[in-house]
Design a protein around this motif. Structure first.
Motif, PDB file in Angstrom:
ATOM      1  N   PRO A 240       3.976 -11.546   6.758  1.00 36.86           N
ATOM      2  CA  PRO A 240       3.051 -10.852   5.847  1.00 36.86           C
ATOM      3  C   PRO A 240       2.147  -9.865   6.583  1.00 36.86           C
ATOM      4  O   PRO A 240       1.915  -8.744   6.104  1.00 36.86           O
ATOM      5  CB  PRO A 240       2.242 -11.994   5.223  1.00 36.86           C
ATOM      6  CG  PRO A 240       3.129 -13.183   5.335  1.00 36.86           C
ATOM      7  CD  PRO A 240       3.876 -13.008   6.614  1.00 36.86           C
ATOM      8  N   GLY A 241       1.638 -10.273   7.737  1.00 34.70           N
ATOM      9  CA  GLY A 241       0.784  -9.371   8.506  1.00 34.70           C
ATOM     10  C   GLY A 241       1.541  -8.152   8.990  1.00 34.70           C
ATOM     11  O   GLY A 241       1.027  -7.025   8.953  1.00 34.70           O
ATOM     12  N   LEU A 272      -0.451   7.773  -1.014  1.00 33.08           N
ATOM     13  CA  LEU A 272      -0.098   7.303   0.328  1.00 33.08           C
ATOM     14  C   LEU A 272      -1.340   6.918   1.124  1.00 33.08           C
ATOM     15  O   LEU A 272      -1.378   5.860   1.771  1.00 33.08           O
ATOM     16  CB  LEU A 272       0.699   8.378   1.064  1.00 33.08           C
ATOM     17  CG  LEU A 272       2.158   8.569   0.641  1.00 33.08           C
ATOM     18  CD1 LEU A 272       2.740   9.815   1.296  1.00 33.08           C
ATOM     19  CD2 LEU A 272       2.994   7.340   1.015  1.00 33.08           C
ATOM     20  N   LEU A 273      -2.350   7.769   1.106  1.00 29.44           N
ATOM     21  CA  LEU A 273      -3.559   7.492   1.879  1.00 29.44           C
ATOM     22  C   LEU A 273      -4.294   6.273   1.334  1.00 29.44           C
ATOM     23  O   LEU A 273      -4.790   5.430   2.099  1.00 29.44           O
ATOM     24  CB  LEU A 273      -4.475   8.713   1.871  1.00 29.44           C
ATOM     25  CG  LEU A 273      -3.935   9.977   2.538  1.00 29.44           C
ATOM     26  CD1 LEU A 273      -4.973  11.089   2.501  1.00 29.44           C
ATOM     27  CD2 LEU A 273      -3.517   9.701   3.981  1.00 29.44           C
ATOM     28  N   THR A 274      -4.362   6.163   0.002  1.00 27.26           N
ATOM     29  CA  THR A 274      -5.031   5.008  -0.603  1.00 27.26           C
ATOM     30  C   THR A 274      -4.286   3.716  -0.273  1.00 27.26           C
ATOM     31  O   THR A 274      -4.897   2.708   0.115  1.00 27.26           O
ATOM     32  CB  THR A 274      -5.123   5.174  -2.130  1.00 27.26           C
ATOM     33  OG1 THR A 274      -5.836   6.376  -2.433  1.00 27.26           O
ATOM     34  CG2 THR A 274      -5.846   3.990  -2.748  1.00 27.26           C
ATOM     35  N   TYR A 275      -2.968   3.754  -0.418  1.00 26.95           N
ATOM     36  CA  TYR A 275      -2.183   2.557  -0.094  1.00 26.95           C
ATOM     37  C   TYR A 275      -2.339   2.205   1.389  1.00 26.95           C
ATOM     38  O   TYR A 275      -2.463   1.019   1.738  1.00 26.95           O
ATOM     39  CB  TYR A 275      -0.706   2.777  -0.406  1.00 26.95           C
ATOM     40  CG  TYR A 275       0.142   1.607   0.046  1.00 26.95           C
ATOM     41  CD1 TYR A 275       0.233   0.459  -0.732  1.00 26.95           C
ATOM     42  CD2 TYR A 275       0.816   1.649   1.268  1.00 26.95           C
ATOM     43  CE1 TYR A 275       0.980  -0.628  -0.311  1.00 26.95           C
ATOM     44  CE2 TYR A 275       1.560   0.564   1.699  1.00 26.95           C
ATOM     45  CZ  TYR A 275       1.642  -0.568   0.910  1.00 26.95           C
ATOM     46  OH  TYR A 275       2.369  -1.646   1.341  1.00 26.95           O
ATOM     47  N   LEU A 280      -4.024  -1.758   5.300  1.00 27.61           N
ATOM     48  CA  LEU A 280      -4.666  -2.118   6.570  1.00 27.61           C
ATOM     49  C   LEU A 280      -5.815  -3.098   6.340  1.00 27.61           C
ATOM     50  O   LEU A 280      -6.037  -3.999   7.160  1.00 27.61           O
ATOM     51  CB  LEU A 280      -5.168  -0.860   7.271  1.00 27.61           C
ATOM     52  CG  LEU A 280      -4.070   0.093   7.769  1.00 27.61           C
ATOM     53  CD1 LEU A 280      -4.686   1.308   8.456  1.00 27.61           C
ATOM     54  CD2 LEU A 280      -3.109  -0.616   8.724  1.00 27.61           C
ATOM     55  N   ALA A 281      -6.533  -2.933   5.229  1.00 25.95           N
ATOM     56  CA  ALA A 281      -7.585  -3.897   4.897  1.00 25.95           C
ATOM     57  C   ALA A 281      -6.977  -5.272   4.616  1.00 25.95           C
ATOM     58  O   ALA A 281      -7.499  -6.310   5.050  1.00 25.95           O
ATOM     59  CB  ALA A 281      -8.378  -3.407   3.689  1.00 25.95           C
TER      60      ALA A 281
END
Length: 536
Positions: A240-241, A272-275, A280-281
């Motif tokens: 998952p990570g 793309l940028l939002t995803y 990463l969060a």
């Protein structure tokens, strides 16, 4: 007195003490404990670790050189394959995207195979990928082979940096990192010169085939001189990570690369940028919860390490931005060939080759703070001088400014990286090495995308401001040649103005980084009696 047997790094953790009632408590899980079988110890003695370090430097140099040397050949590949500029850009983009996916898993691969085996396999894989790229017959085959080449190319720097910290005595880390840094900074600087010569006078395919002899010699040397360290860890792979960080980095890099063509406010880029940010969060949340994280995000609790990553990002973005736009100016505005441009950039590479080992020795004496501060001040000053670059700037003046700026980068880069990693416990260096590589690669890509956006905006504004100065009637020019000449002059002036504005922004960012450099550790590193660990 009998010699103390070799121990694994994690055995240095003290055992739990009995409680007051006499019972021994259950030992808490130790993050770095592995179940690998013992192997041969790391090299001891000055000569042994220096030879091992040179082997690692050669591999690192090869993997980083390939990034900058390929850029010189892009226009020639475009003609040979008969494709558009947008299509050929995927030769570089595919490599960056694939590398961004594999780097986070590199630390786990090093534990699974053993660092020595992982390094050897990566060297062989990179050489094979290079041969395939050199044999590519069209754009699709080239992109496919570049992806195959990027997989071992992403493993090499992570494994090499982890091994360096295991074989080098702590009080010699500065000197070792100064040599190691030749692969990180010197290789991109010399890439345009070597690539320009091969493209202009030999054949562009040789930029890939040149990796083969280096890979063969490096592999043999690694088999002879590198310790294997432990392998065969039973630690579960954090799927998952991995999916979170791999897809997040992929989305971010793809969005930034295509933002100029698709538009920064277009739906695909925003998605793309939002995803990428959300993924990463999510990766951070996953790594804090799982028992065996892919990468230990708790390393960011160490401010010296986090601070060093911020500084590395600033330096990497500025370095690759200048390496991208200076050749553009020389070739488009002054009509220089690829090899002539490379020769003009060669002095800065030579300056780095001299300064970086000296910077490592300075670090061993005074720590990271003061060489980093001095280097960033010099870098900011040199960047400020580039703001006045025009078509009339002499090549001698440009070479001097670039060399002066390179001295600052060479003085600052390795002390910053070494100081950050040295602040961490030895068993966390493998994950920290992966974060270091991710930051170096992604910051150069993100920095270049931001610089391109700023350059484009400034050039558009420049054309709009000067449009009223261009006569609307073509007869005013007197001839088609006169019209073309005026357009060329306008294009050059707009480019020079936009580039100057870009250098001002870069100067401000670099100067601001000096304040962060003042927070780096200072003072001579604690001495040690040999390698930091005997076995990994």
């Amino acid at each position: 007195m009998t010699a103390r047997p070799d121990v694994r790094e994690t055995e240095l953790v003290p055992p739990p003490q009995p409680t007051t009632d006499g019972h021994r408590p259950v030992e808490p899980p130790v993050e770095a404990v592995e179940t690998a079988e013992p192997t041969s110890p790391a090299p001891s003695g000055e000569t042994s670790w220096v030879v091992a370090l040179l082997v690692l430097v050669a591999g690192m140099f090869m993997s980083v050189l390939d990034i900058s040397i390929v850029n010189v050949a892009i226009p020639v590949m475009q003609n040979d394959f008969g494709v558009t500029t947008e299509d050929i850009s995927w030769v570089s983009t595919s490599y960056s995207l694939a590398e961004g996916v594999i780097v986070p898993a590199s630390a786990w691969l090093g534990l699974r195979l053993g660092l020595g085996r992982a390094y050897i396999v990566a060297m062989i894989g990179f050489a094979i990928g290079s041969v395939l790229c050199g044999l590519a017959w069209d754009l699709n085959s080239m992109i496919a082979f570049r992806i195959l080449q990027a997989i071992p190319g992403g493993v090499i720097p992570v494994v090499a940096l982890t091994m360096l910290y295991k074989i080098v005595p702590k009080d010699r880390l500065g000197a070792a990192m100064g040599m190691y840094g030749l692969g990180i900074v010197f290789a991109p600087a010399i890439g345009p010169t070597l690539g320009g010569y091969l493209v202009e006078y030999v054949d562009w395919r040789l930029i890939f085939f040149i990796n083969v002899p280096i890979g063969i010699v490096g592999t043999i040397a690694a088999m002879v001189w590198l310790p294997n360290f432990g392998g065969g860890t039973s630690r579960k792979f954090d799927l998952p990570g991995f999916l979170a960080i791999a897809t997040g980095l992929f989305a971010l890099l793809l969005g930034l690369h295509e933002a100029e063509d698709w538009g920064w406010t277009s739906y695909p880029v925003l998605i793309l940028l939002t995803y990428g940010v959300l993924a990463l969060a999510l990766f951070v949340v996953i790594e804090l919860e799982v028992d065996h994280p892919l990468l230990n995000v708790r390393v960011f609790a160490s401010w010296p390490f986090t601070n060093s990553l911020i500084l590395i990002a600033v330096i990497s973005a500025g370095l690759f931005g200048v390496l991208f736009y200076i050749p553009q100016s020389l070739q488009l505005n002054q009509g220089l060939g690829a090899f002539e441009t490379g020769l003009l950039l060669l002095p800065q590479a030579l300056v780095m080759a001299v300064i970086m080992p000296l910077a490592g020795q300075i670090y061993d004496r005074v720590g990271a703070r003061w060489p980093a501060v001095a280097g960033l001040i010099i870098t900011a000053w040199g960047t400020w001088m580039l703001r006045d670059l025009t078509i009339d700037t002499s090549h001698g003046d440009l070479a001097w400014i670039l060399g002066f700026r390179a001295a600052g980068i060479g003085l600052a880069m390795m002390p910053i990286m070494t100081g950050g990693l040295s602040a961490l416990p030895p068993h966390r260096v493998d994950g920290a090495s992966a974060f270091n590589t991710v930051v170096q690669r992604s910051s150069s890509a993100i920095g270049l995308a931001a610089m391109t956006a700023l350059m484009t905006a400034q050039q558009s504004q420049g054309y709009a401001d000067r449009a009223s100065l261009v006569p609307a009637d073509p007869e005013t020019f007197g001839s088609v040649l006169g019209e073309y000449s005026m357009y060329q002059q306008l294009q050059t002036r707009v480019f020079d103005t936009a580039f100057g504005d870009l250098m001002v922004v870069t100067t401000v960012l670099t100067a601001g980084a000096v304040l962060l450099a003042l927070m780096l550790p200072s003072g001579k590193p604690a001495p040690s009696e040999g390698p930091r660990v005997m076995e990994g």
